[in-house]
Design an enzyme around this catalytic site. Structure first.
Site, mmCIF file in Angstrom:
data_model
loop_
_atom_site.group_PDB
_atom_site.id
_atom_site.type_symbol
_atom_site.label_atom_id
_atom_site.label_comp_id
_atom_site.label_asym_id
_atom_site.label_seq_id
_atom_site.Cartn_x
_atom_site.Cartn_y
_atom_site.Cartn_z
ATOM 1 N N GLU A 1 0.833 -1.204 0.000
ATOM 2 C CA GLU A 1 0.000 0.000 0.000
ATOM 3 C C GLU A 1 0.871 1.260 0.000
ATOM 4 O OE1 GLU A 1 -3.632 1.919 2.694
ATOM 5 O OE2 GLU A 1 -2.230 0.487 3.588
ATOM 6 N N LYS B 1 -9.253 3.177 -3.690
ATOM 7 C CA LYS B 1 -9.851 2.622 -2.474
ATOM 8 C C LYS B 1 -11.223 3.228 -2.196
ATOM 9 C CE LYS B 1 -8.596 1.649 2.371
ATOM 10 N NZ LYS B 1 -7.582 1.897 3.420
ATOM 11 N N CYS C 1 -5.859 -2.629 2.175
ATOM 12 C CA CYS C 1 -5.806 -2.535 3.635
ATOM 13 C C CYS C 1 -7.156 -2.805 4.313
ATOM 14 C CB CYS C 1 -5.238 -1.165 4.029
ATOM 15 S SG CYS C 1 -4.772 -1.019 5.771
#
Length: 542
Positions: free
Chosen positions: A271, A354, A412
């Site tokens: 990430e 995301k 994540c």
């Protein structure tokens, strides 16, 4: 049903001690370090709390007891959030505890409307229904879903491919309720309840035994070789200390080693591995350098990065929210926590932005409606005020002499949302990849909890996962939640592994919200009918 006086008196005298005991048992049962396994405590953790609120006539008292229990649970399981941000950690623990009292307040209402026995029978539906509803809104952390406590107990939770984590929560809640009924039922009912409790233990074990030993595995469709790069960069330093060139040189060195050791079909960086806007016009040199490296490696690269998207002059930002304004160009822009797939010899990029963002750390909820709320952020170094991406999208690999491989890249925190991950698989994902950075939490068990919850996504969807961490736990997991390979945490390492691909859809993947929606419907029916019945009774009496 009447509570037996001895049991009632015992728990009334130690009401808050009983509540705290439930909270401690829940916290201890939750995943921590890999060598610690107290998952079975969750099977009885709710018993002290349910018994102490069973005959409590005061809603205020029930709330205080429930909140005390959930506060102990949240503090014991989530204290590590305070390592990254003390104010944010305290707020997270306090808010999470508050939201988790809702099923117990619904239990109180049902107890008043229907009596204790019916309220206990309805409790698992209320618990699961609320857990699911809570995760549908932006304020949700969703980390402490009851079923997550069993994430490392592979031999007991394989039925998640039918029910998802919601079925595990329902099973645990039901087991706790049966124990309460056994305690209140006396010796006369001991044998029937003991038999039912034993069946609830053996049934998941039997299902798991069948699934884990079935020939052919989880509908495998070939394999893929991956190389995961764990650079072990301090997350507080990478945004300011390292230049773009220094960051790339570190990854080039590690990736070159990975390519020499194993001819991977896919290289994965973690990430925000590139903590600068590499796709912005001013960073063309970095992107060109990366493409040259890909030509040498002859392998596609999936990497996390910081993305920036400008709106046309006079237009609004590209994602819901206030966005940011660039005075020099006179345009609004939005930044994203994103990932991209680059393939050697291919000019086009595949980008995913995301969607599920950590509340108050990555994005303050509802700023699209109330921009002033942005002042409440608890952002970490280099993180915060991200835009929200449009939704799940797959990335396609085209290995030489092979059919395309479709992968789901999860970033994540998104891995804790079961329904969201299942969307990728329904769209055709054959492999789950997860890029993350768990280095904010030191050597606490926070990274191990995150890893454990990700295992459930593999079991639910029967997909393997390649989990690449900047710092934390880099690991490959099979479709049954078992570890294929892992590198030591907090070390600069490369993990090479071969993972199975999958194409068949599990029942859960096809129907991810079936059980929780049924639970919501049952809960509403029970509470509403009880309230209507009580009002009708009062009307007749008057």
């Amino acid at each position: 049903m009447t509570v037996y006086p001895k049991a009632a008196d015992r728990f009334r005298r130690s009401a808050y001690a009983s509540s705290l005991l439930s909270g401690v048992l829940l916290a201890v049962s939750f995943p921590s370090y890999p060598s610690i396994h107290f998952e079975l405590l969750a099977w009885v953790a709710l018993v002290p709390l349910l018994l102490t609120v069973a005959d409590d006539p005061s809603s205020g008292s029930v709330f205080r007891k429930s909140y005390a229990a959930m506060l102990a649970y949240s503090a014991g399981a989530l204290w590590w959030v305070c390592i990254a941000t003390l104010p944010g950690g305290i707020m997270t623990i306090a808010a999470q505890a508050f939201f988790m009292t809702v099923p117990f307040m619904l239990f109180f209402l049902c107890n008043r409307f229907w009596g204790l026995r019916r309220a206990l029978v309805a409790f698992p539906f209320m618990q699961v229904g609320w857990e699911w509803l809570y995760m549908q809104q932006d304020l949700s952390l969703g980390w402490l879903t009851l079923g997550n406590s069993q994430a490392n107990l592979n031999a007991m939770v394989q039925y998640a491919d039918i029910t998802g984590v919601w079925g595990i929560s329902f099973w645990l809640s039901s087991f706790n309720v049966l124990v309460v009924l056994a305690v209140l039922g006396g010796r006369r009912l001991l044998v029937p309840y003991a038999g039912a409790l034993l069946a609830m233990v053996l049934a998941p074990l039997a299902y798991s035994a069948v699934v884990l030993h079935a020939p052919g595995g989880a509908g495998r469709a070939g394999t893929i070789r991956v190389s995961l790069v764990q650079p072990d960069i301090d997350p507080y330093e990478k945004w300011d200390r390292y230049t773009g060139s220094e960051t790339l040189e570190l990854y080039y060195r590690l990736t070159g080693r990975a390519v020499r050791e194993s001819r991977p079909d896919l290289v994965v960086w973690p990430e925000t591995a590139l903590p600068f806007f590499i796709l912005d016009d001013g960073n063309d040199e970095y992107l060109l350098s990366l493409r040259r490296a890909l030509s040498l490696w002859r392998a596609p690269l999936l990497t996390g990065f910081s993305d920036i998207v400008y709106a046309a002059p006079g237009d609004a930002p590209s994602s819901a929210g206030p966005g940011k304004f660039d005075r020099q160009s006179g345009r609004f822009y939005e930044t994203y926590n994103a990932s991209m797939l680059l393939s050697p010899g291919v000019d086009s990029l595949q980008v995913y932005r995301k969607v599920r963002l950590v509340p108050f750390a990555e994005r303050v909820p509802y700023t699209e409606y109330f921009p002033a709320l942005e002042q409440l952020t608890f952002s970490l170094a280099g993180v915060g005020s991200w835009g929200r991406g449009p939704g799940p999208s797959l990335m396609e690999l085209h290995p030489a002499d092979r059919k395309r491989v479709r992968i789901a890249n999860i970033i994540c925190y998104e891995s804790i949302f079961p329904g969201y991950v299942s969307e990728f698989v329904r769209e055709g994902a054959e492999l789950l990849t997860l890029v993350t950075n768990d280095g904010w939490y030191g050597t606490s068990y926070g990274p191990w909890q995150h890893l454990a919850i990700g295992r459930l996504r593999c079991i639910e969807n029967r997909r393997a996962m390649a989990r690449c961490a900047n710092t934390g736990v880099t690991e490959c997991i099979d479709p049954f939640g078992r570890t294929i390979a892992r590198v030591p945490w907090w070390e600069e390492q490369v993990l090479n592994a071969e993972l199975p691909l999958g194409r068949e859809l599990s029942f859960y993947t096809s129907h991810p919200d079936l059980l929780p929606k049924v639970c919501v419907a049952v809960s509403l029916l029970v509470v509403a009918s009880g309230g209507i019945g009580r009002l009708s009774l009062r009307a007749r009496r008057s």
